[in-house]
Design an enzyme around this catalytic site. Structure first.
Site, short mmCIF file in Angstrom:
data_model
loop_
_atom_site.label_atom_id
_atom_site.label_comp_id
_atom_site.label_asym_id
_atom_site.label_seq_id
_atom_site.Cartn_x
_atom_site.Cartn_y
_atom_site.Cartn_z
N HIS A 88 0.89 -1.26 -0.13
CA HIS A 88 0.03 -0.05 0.13
C HIS A 88 0.83 1.17 0.01
CE1 HIS A 88 -4.06 -2.10 1.72
NE2 HIS A 88 -3.20 -2.76 0.97
N GLU B 186 0.88 4.26 1.63
CA GLU B 186 1.48 4.41 3.02
C GLU B 186 2.14 3.67 3.63
OE1 GLU B 186 -1.75 3.72 1.85
OE2 GLU B 186 -3.06 3.94 3.57
#
Length: 157
Positions: free
Chosen positions: A53, A55
């Site tokens: 992902h 982040e």
């Protein structure tokens, strides 16, 4: 333009890079002392990794840049509300502030389904700022999924 808007615009650049690769267009930036120390975009399909992902990758890169897993004093900017995995990483890495654009009512864990990063039972709590460039952050996702549905529909016909 506020500093939150500026850094979110950089996260949106990352989201656009993800879209070019056929990835869900989510981007993230980690800032410390008003300097970008890491940036990333989704790479789950490219890397075939459930943890790739935007982040999560940005926080890993920030830890590498700082030489420590403790991201104290850092602000994470992300175009979509973090999921439970990323919210957990925010807590465990001690990110000070999370700034995100679009809410994620189906998977968001920084206010939508729960608020893991501010749960008083956790050993760390982050400050949260929501809705920064929310329309732009949501629109890139809406357009991506609209195009994906159209593509799948055309393949069936």
């Amino acid at each position: 333009m506020t500093s939150h808007q500026y850094y979110m615009s950089i996260a949106l650049e990352e989201a656009r890079e993800a879209a070019k690769k056929g990835e869900v267009p989510i981007g993230a930036v980690v800032v410390k002392n008003e300097k970008i120390i890491a940036r990333a975009h989704n790479l789950r399909e490219t890397d075939q990794s459930p943890t790739a992902h935007a982040e999560h990758l940005a926080m890993e890169r920030a830890a590498e840049a700082l030489g420590t897993w403790r991201l104290e004093g850092c602000t994470l900017y992300v175009t979509l509300e973090p999921c439970v995995m990323c919210a957990g990483t925010i807590v465990m890495s001690r990110v000070d502030t999370v700034v995100f654009g679009a809410m994620d009512p189906k998977g968001g864990c920084v206010g939508s389904l729960m608020n893991l990063v501010q749960d008083s039972r956790m050993n760390h709590r982050a400050t949260v700022v929501t809705g920064v460039l929310a329309y732009s952050c949501g629109e890139i996702l809406r357009q991506f999924f609209k195009a994906l549905r159209l593509h799948k529909k055309r393949q069936k016909n």
